[in-house]
Design a protein around this motif. Structure first.
Motif, PDB file in Angstrom:
ATOM      1  N   THR A   1       0.810  -1.215   0.000  1.00 49.60           N
ATOM      2  CA  THR A   1       0.000   0.000   0.000  1.00 49.60           C
ATOM      3  C   THR A   1       0.844   1.266   0.000  1.00 49.60           C
ATOM      4  O   THR A   1       0.300   2.372   0.030  1.00 49.60           O
ATOM      5  N   SER A   2       2.172   1.120  -0.025  1.00 52.51           N
ATOM      6  CA  SER A   2       3.046   2.291  -0.063  1.00 52.51           C
ATOM      7  C   SER A   2       4.422   1.866  -0.547  1.00 52.51           C
ATOM      8  O   SER A   2       4.728   0.669  -0.642  1.00 52.51           O
ATOM      9  N   GLY A   3       5.256   2.844  -0.859  1.00 48.70           N
ATOM     10  CA  GLY A   3       6.656   2.594  -1.130  1.00 48.70           C
ATOM     11  C   GLY A   3       6.924   1.650  -2.284  1.00 48.70           C
ATOM     12  O   GLY A   3       6.253   1.668  -3.316  1.00 48.70           O
ATOM     13  N   ILE A   4       7.948   0.804  -2.102  1.00 44.88           N
ATOM     14  CA  ILE A   4       8.345  -0.146  -3.136  1.00 44.88           C
ATOM     15  C   ILE A   4       7.180  -1.061  -3.495  1.00 44.88           C
ATOM     16  O   ILE A   4       6.945  -1.363  -4.667  1.00 44.88           O
ATOM     17  N   GLY A   5       6.429  -1.510  -2.492  1.00 39.80           N
ATOM     18  CA  GLY A   5       5.326  -2.429  -2.741  1.00 39.80           C
ATOM     19  C   GLY A   5       4.274  -1.832  -3.646  1.00 39.80           C
ATOM     20  O   GLY A   5       3.809  -2.484  -4.598  1.00 39.80           O
ATOM     21  N   LEU A   6       3.898  -0.588  -3.382  1.00 41.90           N
ATOM     22  CA  LEU A   6       2.880   0.060  -4.216  1.00 41.90           C
ATOM     23  C   LEU A   6       3.424   0.315  -5.616  1.00 41.90           C
ATOM     24  O   LEU A   6       2.697   0.131  -6.609  1.00 41.90           O
ATOM     25  N   GLY A   7       4.680   0.706  -5.705  1.00 47.06           N
ATOM     26  CA  GLY A   7       5.273   0.910  -7.022  1.00 47.06           C
ATOM     27  C   GLY A   7       5.287  -0.359  -7.845  1.00 47.06           C
ATOM     28  O   GLY A   7       4.958  -0.351  -9.040  1.00 47.06           O
ATOM     29  N   LEU A   8       5.661  -1.471  -7.215  1.00 45.07           N
ATOM     30  CA  LEU A   8       5.670  -2.750  -7.926  1.00 45.07           C
ATOM     31  C   LEU A   8       4.252  -3.180  -8.282  1.00 45.07           C
ATOM     32  O   LEU A   8       4.008  -3.709  -9.376  1.00 45.07           O
TER      33      LEU A   8
ATOM     34  N   VAL B   1      -3.872  -7.492  -6.047  1.00 49.12           N
ATOM     35  CA  VAL B   1      -4.501  -7.159  -4.772  1.00 49.12           C
ATOM     36  C   VAL B   1      -3.398  -6.678  -3.843  1.00 49.12           C
ATOM     37  O   VAL B   1      -2.373  -7.358  -3.695  1.00 49.12           O
ATOM     38  N   VAL B   2      -3.572  -5.507  -3.248  1.00 50.12           N
ATOM     39  CA  VAL B   2      -2.606  -5.020  -2.270  1.00 50.12           C
ATOM     40  C   VAL B   2      -3.220  -5.154  -0.883  1.00 50.12           C
ATOM     41  O   VAL B   2      -4.432  -4.978  -0.700  1.00 50.12           O
ATOM     42  N   ALA B   3      -2.375  -5.478   0.077  1.00 49.45           N
ATOM     43  CA  ALA B   3      -2.847  -5.703   1.439  1.00 49.45           C
ATOM     44  C   ALA B   3      -2.004  -4.903   2.419  1.00 49.45           C
ATOM     45  O   ALA B   3      -0.784  -4.788   2.260  1.00 49.45           O
ATOM     46  N   GLY B   4      -2.664  -4.347   3.415  1.00 57.32           N
ATOM     47  CA  GLY B   4      -1.967  -3.595   4.447  1.00 57.32           C
ATOM     48  C   GLY B   4      -2.945  -3.166   5.513  1.00 57.32           C
ATOM     49  O   GLY B   4      -4.153  -3.382   5.396  1.00 57.32           O
ATOM     50  N   ARG B   5      -2.411  -2.553   6.546  1.00 55.00           N
ATOM     51  CA  ARG B   5      -3.291  -2.089   7.632  1.00 55.00           C
ATOM     52  C   ARG B   5      -4.171  -0.930   7.177  1.00 55.00           C
ATOM     53  O   ARG B   5      -5.304  -0.796   7.620  1.00 55.00           O
ATOM     54  N   ARG B   6      -3.615  -0.078   6.303  1.00 58.19           N
ATOM     55  CA  ARG B   6      -4.381   1.072   5.793  1.00 58.19           C
ATOM     56  C   ARG B   6      -4.429   0.967   4.276  1.00 58.19           C
ATOM     57  O   ARG B   6      -3.393   1.012   3.611  1.00 58.19           O
ATOM     58  N   THR B   7      -5.618   0.866   3.731  1.00 60.49           N
ATOM     59  CA  THR B   7      -5.759   0.654   2.286  1.00 60.49           C
ATOM     60  C   THR B   7      -6.533   1.771   1.605  1.00 60.49           C
ATOM     61  O   THR B   7      -6.731   1.724   0.398  1.00 60.49           O
TER      62      THR B   7
ATOM     63  N   ALA C   1      -5.756   4.723   0.800  1.00 64.03           N
ATOM     64  CA  ALA C   1      -5.013   5.608  -0.096  1.00 64.03           C
ATOM     65  C   ALA C   1      -4.601   4.938  -1.404  1.00 64.03           C
ATOM     66  O   ALA C   1      -3.916   5.531  -2.212  1.00 64.03           O
ATOM     67  N   VAL C   2      -5.007   3.695  -1.598  1.00 65.92           N
ATOM     68  CA  VAL C   2      -4.589   2.956  -2.788  1.00 65.92           C
ATOM     69  C   VAL C   2      -5.607   3.184  -3.893  1.00 65.92           C
ATOM     70  O   VAL C   2      -6.705   2.631  -3.865  1.00 65.92           O
ATOM     71  N   ASP C   3      -5.232   3.995  -4.868  1.00 67.87           N
ATOM     72  CA  ASP C   3      -6.156   4.343  -5.948  1.00 67.87           C
ATOM     73  C   ASP C   3      -6.047   3.336  -7.092  1.00 67.87           C
ATOM     74  O   ASP C   3      -4.961   3.012  -7.548  1.00 67.87           O
ATOM     75  N   GLY C   4      -7.202   2.860  -7.546  1.00 62.67           N
ATOM     76  CA  GLY C   4      -7.242   2.041  -8.741  1.00 62.67           C
ATOM     77  C   GLY C   4      -6.807   0.605  -8.577  1.00 62.67           C
ATOM     78  O   GLY C   4      -6.729  -0.131  -9.567  1.00 62.67           O
ATOM     79  N   LEU C   5      -6.517   0.167  -7.368  1.00 64.12           N
ATOM     80  CA  LEU C   5      -6.105  -1.214  -7.125  1.00 64.12           C
ATOM     81  C   LEU C   5      -7.035  -1.856  -6.101  1.00 64.12           C
ATOM     82  O   LEU C   5      -7.473  -1.207  -5.145  1.00 64.12           O
ATOM     83  N   GLU C   6      -7.320  -3.115  -6.299  1.00 64.38           N
ATOM     84  CA  GLU C   6      -8.098  -3.849  -5.303  1.00 64.38           C
ATOM     85  C   GLU C   6      -7.272  -3.987  -4.037  1.00 64.38           C
ATOM     86  O   GLU C   6      -6.054  -4.219  -4.089  1.00 64.38           O
TER      87      GLU C   6
END
Length: 247
Positions: free
Chosen positions: A14-21, A33-39, A41-46
């Motif tokens: 949901t941030s940093g290298i992970g979100l970029g990848l 699908v991205v997973a994290g404690r806070r989701t 702020a993730v635009d356009g991704l499940e």
């Protein structure tokens, strides 16, 4: 590793290298699908809420992801925290426990949840994330280095145990990358997009290297072999002067 038209879960994406990848994978045609404690702020991704320090949260997220995506075939474990510690102060133990719970146990909890699925389907890929600091300690963040060294050792063992199952295991070993304010404290931090370009080229090689080592991390990974280990640790120890009462 084929990175197009996959179904991927990025834990800590949901941030940093992970979100970029995650964004690069999505642009290549992969279901992400991205997973994290806070989701939020993730635009356009499940996204799915997942706290790697909470076993119940990990299991719940697994069940939801696999129900929606039974073809999941790529799991990336990115969750991590970097906390300074003053080892002369017993209060540092709280930071140490948090670091181990997120970085090492969080990786183990995530893999424990998803490995059976990948083995049962007869194939897939796992990407873990250690750090150059796993191989060349940064004394200001001692437990961070220890936890990432643990991720490296666990990854090596996981690769051996999954041999013959069709599940491949790759370790991403980042240097300092300019995310989360790193660029403000470390002028040598690699720009995020440059880092992503380099790891994409390495990840898509066939066969994929067991360790993804960009050029900037070679000095960390091979310091002992190169005979530069003691000198580099001493240089990195200068950051201890930032601790209260050490200047």
């Amino acid at each position: 590793m084929q990175l197009r038209t996959r179904t991927a879960l990025l834990v800590g994406g949901t941030s940093g290298i992970g979100l970029g990848l995650a964004r690069r994978l999505a642009a290549a045609g992969t279901t992400v699908v991205v997973a994290g404690r806070r989701t939020t702020a993730v635009d356009g991704l499940e996204s799915v809420t997942l706290d790697v320090t909470d076993p119940d949260s990990v299991r719940d997220a697994r069940d939801r992801v696999l129900l929606a995506h039974p073809d999941l075939d790529l799991v990336v474990t990115m969750s991590g925290v970097m906390l300074p510690e003053d080892l002369r102060d017993p209060a540092h133990l709280a930071a140490a426990e948090t670091t181990v719970s997120v970085n090492l146990l969080g990786t183990i909890r995530t893999l424990t949840a998803f490995v059976p699925h990948l083995v049962e389907r007869g194939g897939g890929d796992i990407v873990t994330v250690s750090s150059g600091i796993a191989f060349l300690p940064f004394p200001l963040m001692p437990t961070y280095g220890a936890s990432k060294a643990g991720v490296h050792a666990y990854t090596e063992a996981l690769r051996a145990q999954l041999a013959g199952t069709g599940v491949e295991v790759t370790e991403l070993v980042p240097p300092a990358v300019a995310t989360a304010g790193q660029e403000k404290v470390n002028p040598a931090a690699l720009p995020l997009e440059d880092y992503l370009d380099e790891i994409w080229d390495l990840l898509t090689q066939n066969p994929t290297p067991p360790e993804i080592l960009v050029r900037a991390v070679h000095q960390h990974r091979w310091a002992e072999k190169d005979g530069t280990y003691a000198e580099l640790v001493a240089r990195r120890s200068q950051a201890l002067n930032t601790l209260p009462g050490r200047a």
